[in-house]
Design a protein around this motif. Structure first.
Motif, PDB file in Angstrom:
ATOM      1  N   MET A 179       0.813  -1.208   0.000  1.00 37.37           N
ATOM      2  CA  MET A 179       0.000   0.000   0.000  1.00 37.37           C
ATOM      3  C   MET A 179       0.853   1.268   0.000  1.00 37.37           C
ATOM      4  O   MET A 179       0.340   2.361   0.097  1.00 37.37           O
ATOM      5  N   SER A 180       2.168   1.097  -0.085  1.00 38.51           N
ATOM      6  CA  SER A 180       3.034   2.261   0.032  1.00 38.51           C
ATOM      7  C   SER A 180       2.817   3.273  -1.068  1.00 38.51           C
ATOM      8  O   SER A 180       3.071   4.458  -0.893  1.00 38.51           O
ATOM      9  N   CYS A 181       2.316   2.839  -2.234  1.00 40.05           N
ATOM     10  CA  CYS A 181       2.097   3.764  -3.336  1.00 40.05           C
ATOM     11  C   CYS A 181       0.996   4.765  -3.015  1.00 40.05           C
ATOM     12  O   CYS A 181       0.826   5.765  -3.707  1.00 40.05           O
ATOM     13  N   PHE A 182       0.230   4.493  -1.942  1.00 45.52           N
ATOM     14  CA  PHE A 182      -0.836   5.414  -1.551  1.00 45.52           C
ATOM     15  C   PHE A 182      -0.447   6.234  -0.326  1.00 45.52           C
ATOM     16  O   PHE A 182      -1.264   6.883   0.287  1.00 45.52           O
ATOM     17  N   GLY A 183       0.818   6.218   0.039  1.00 45.41           N
ATOM     18  CA  GLY A 183       1.260   6.943   1.206  1.00 45.41           C
ATOM     19  C   GLY A 183       1.400   8.427   0.989  1.00 45.41           C
ATOM     20  O   GLY A 183       1.419   9.206   1.933  1.00 45.41           O
ATOM     21  N   VAL A 184       1.509   8.877  -0.279  1.00 45.04           N
ATOM     22  CA  VAL A 184       1.650  10.290  -0.580  1.00 45.04           C
ATOM     23  C   VAL A 184       0.283  10.894  -0.825  1.00 45.04           C
ATOM     24  O   VAL A 184      -0.508  10.363  -1.609  1.00 45.04           O
ATOM     25  N   ALA A 185      -0.011  11.974  -0.175  1.00 42.18           N
ATOM     26  CA  ALA A 185      -1.335  12.591  -0.315  1.00 42.18           C
ATOM     27  C   ALA A 185      -1.519  13.162  -1.704  1.00 42.18           C
ATOM     28  O   ALA A 185      -0.587  13.715  -2.288  1.00 42.18           O
ATOM     29  N   PHE A 186      -2.722  13.017  -2.254  1.00 40.38           N
ATOM     30  CA  PHE A 186      -3.098  13.670  -3.495  1.00 40.38           C
ATOM     31  C   PHE A 186      -3.348  15.149  -3.216  1.00 40.38           C
ATOM     32  O   PHE A 186      -3.691  15.538  -2.111  1.00 40.38           O
ATOM     33  N   THR A 187      -3.227  15.971  -4.224  1.00 37.55           N
ATOM     34  CA  THR A 187      -3.604  17.370  -4.051  1.00 37.55           C
ATOM     35  C   THR A 187      -5.118  17.488  -4.047  1.00 37.55           C
ATOM     36  O   THR A 187      -5.813  16.703  -4.678  1.00 37.55           O
ATOM     37  N   ALA A 188      -5.659  18.452  -3.336  1.00 34.12           N
ATOM     38  CA  ALA A 188      -7.106  18.629  -3.213  1.00 34.12           C
ATOM     39  C   ALA A 188      -7.631  19.498  -4.337  1.00 34.12           C
ATOM     40  O   ALA A 188      -6.882  20.081  -5.108  1.00 34.12           O
ATOM     41  N   SER A 189      -8.973  19.579  -4.405  1.00 29.65           N
ATOM     42  CA  SER A 189      -9.677  20.483  -5.318  1.00 29.65           C
ATOM     43  C   SER A 189      -9.264  20.312  -6.782  1.00 29.65           C
ATOM     44  O   SER A 189      -8.598  21.162  -7.364  1.00 29.65           O
ATOM     45  N   PRO A 190      -9.633  19.198  -7.402  1.00 31.84           N
ATOM     46  CA  PRO A 190      -9.297  19.006  -8.812  1.00 31.84           C
ATOM     47  C   PRO A 190      -9.907  20.087  -9.685  1.00 31.84           C
ATOM     48  O   PRO A 190     -10.969  20.613  -9.393  1.00 31.84           O
ATOM     49  N   GLN A 191      -9.222  20.424 -10.765  1.00 33.76           N
ATOM     50  CA  GLN A 191      -9.658  21.517 -11.620  1.00 33.76           C
ATOM     51  C   GLN A 191     -10.620  21.073 -12.717  1.00 33.76           C
ATOM     52  O   GLN A 191     -11.211  21.899 -13.386  1.00 33.76           O
ATOM     53  N   SER A 192     -10.752  19.789 -12.948  1.00 36.69           N
ATOM     54  CA  SER A 192     -11.674  19.291 -13.959  1.00 36.69           C
ATOM     55  C   SER A 192     -12.133  17.905 -13.538  1.00 36.69           C
ATOM     56  O   SER A 192     -11.505  17.246 -12.697  1.00 36.69           O
ATOM     57  N   PHE A 193     -13.236  17.450 -14.142  1.00 37.03           N
ATOM     58  CA  PHE A 193     -13.713  16.118 -13.783  1.00 37.03           C
ATOM     59  C   PHE A 193     -12.774  15.044 -14.310  1.00 37.03           C
ATOM     60  O   PHE A 193     -12.712  13.949 -13.756  1.00 37.03           O
ATOM     61  N   TRP A 194     -12.022  15.356 -15.364  1.00 40.52           N
ATOM     62  CA  TRP A 194     -10.996  14.417 -15.835  1.00 40.52           C
ATOM     63  C   TRP A 194      -9.983  14.155 -14.727  1.00 40.52           C
ATOM     64  O   TRP A 194      -9.546  13.028 -14.520  1.00 40.52           O
ATOM     65  N   GLU A 195      -9.604  15.197 -14.014  1.00 34.16           N
ATOM     66  CA  GLU A 195      -8.657  15.039 -12.914  1.00 34.16           C
ATOM     67  C   GLU A 195      -9.271  14.234 -11.779  1.00 34.16           C
ATOM     68  O   GLU A 195      -8.609  13.407 -11.150  1.00 34.16           O
TER      69      GLU A 195
END
Length: 233
Positions: A1-17
């Motif tokens: 599960m280590s690949c999920f240890g880094v937080a994603f950035t919040a507030s995507p700018q498009s629904f594709w994101e």
């Protein structure tokens, strides 16, 4: 599960994101939400494996052959009472959904909430439309995938009902209760009572807990209806 240890950035700018985030969350759990079909993901394209779940195409071969990101609480239910939705519906060059996405930042937040997005076979997503969940006496039109849909042409929106497989009911209930608590959209008493019962009757799965942890890292918010039932959370 280590690949999920880094937080994603919040507030995507498009629904594709938003969908890109969802694909990353599911990258090692590629199973469709309703039917439990395995699927393969190549870039932005997801392709279900019908043989893995006994899925039978009802009608729409093109949509059945792809994975789509379904809003468990439909966009219509989240937005149809908003002024932007009503204005967009009256305009000739757009729709209520599109207009709200352009004009209403609060609707965008609801629409892009990862807790409400699940991978589904495109045909099931399309057939489900904005129909509410219920218990029906119908039969499945999708082979061994136990989704039952009843269409009522004479009924005002929404124009039908959907009975999900038992394996999805607990997750559906916890998503609905979270979204309703978070955004306070209209939800009738019968639906509220059904989801509370499903929440009690169908225990949280290991994947539900892991999915919630990953989404919390992606958008800094747990679904408390899931989190409270997960061990060590």
């Amino acid at each position: 599960m280590s690949c999920f240890g880094v937080a994603f950035t919040a507030s995507p700018q498009s629904f594709w994101e938003t969908k890109d985030k969802a694909r990353k969350i599911y990258q090692d759990h590629q199973l469709t939400f309703y039917c439990g079909c395995s699927y393969t993901q190549k870039g932005k394209k997801g392709t279900p494996n019908f043989g893995s779940c006994g899925y039978k195409v009802r009608k729409n071969v093109k949509r059945a052959a792809r994975i789509e990101w379904e809003h468990v609480v439909p966009a219509w239910e989240l937005g149809h009472n908003l002024q932007c939705w009503k204005e967009g519906t009256r305009k000739s060059n757009t729709t209520g959904r599109k207009y709200c996405l352009q004009e209403n930042s609060e609707f965008w937040v609801m629409y892009s909430n990862l807790h409400n997005l699940v991978p589904a076979i495109g045909e099931v997503n399309g057939d489900r439309s904005n129909f509410p969940f219920a218990i029906l006496d119908e039969t499945s039109n999708y082979g061994e995938c136990e989704v039952e849909i009843k269409r009522v042409k004479s009924q005002a929106q929404p124009r039908g009902k959907v009975e999900p497989p038992e394996g999805a009911r607990g997750a559906i209930a916890r998503i609905y209760l979270y979204m309703w608590d978070r955004y306070q959209f209209d939800l009738d008493i019968e639906q509220q009572e059904m989801f509370r019962e499903w929440n009690k009757s169908y225990p949280v799965s290991d994947w539900e807990c892991e999915r919630d942890r990953r989404i919390a890292r992606a958008q800094d918010e747990h679904n408390e209806f899931v989190k409270e039932k997960c061990p060590n959370d």
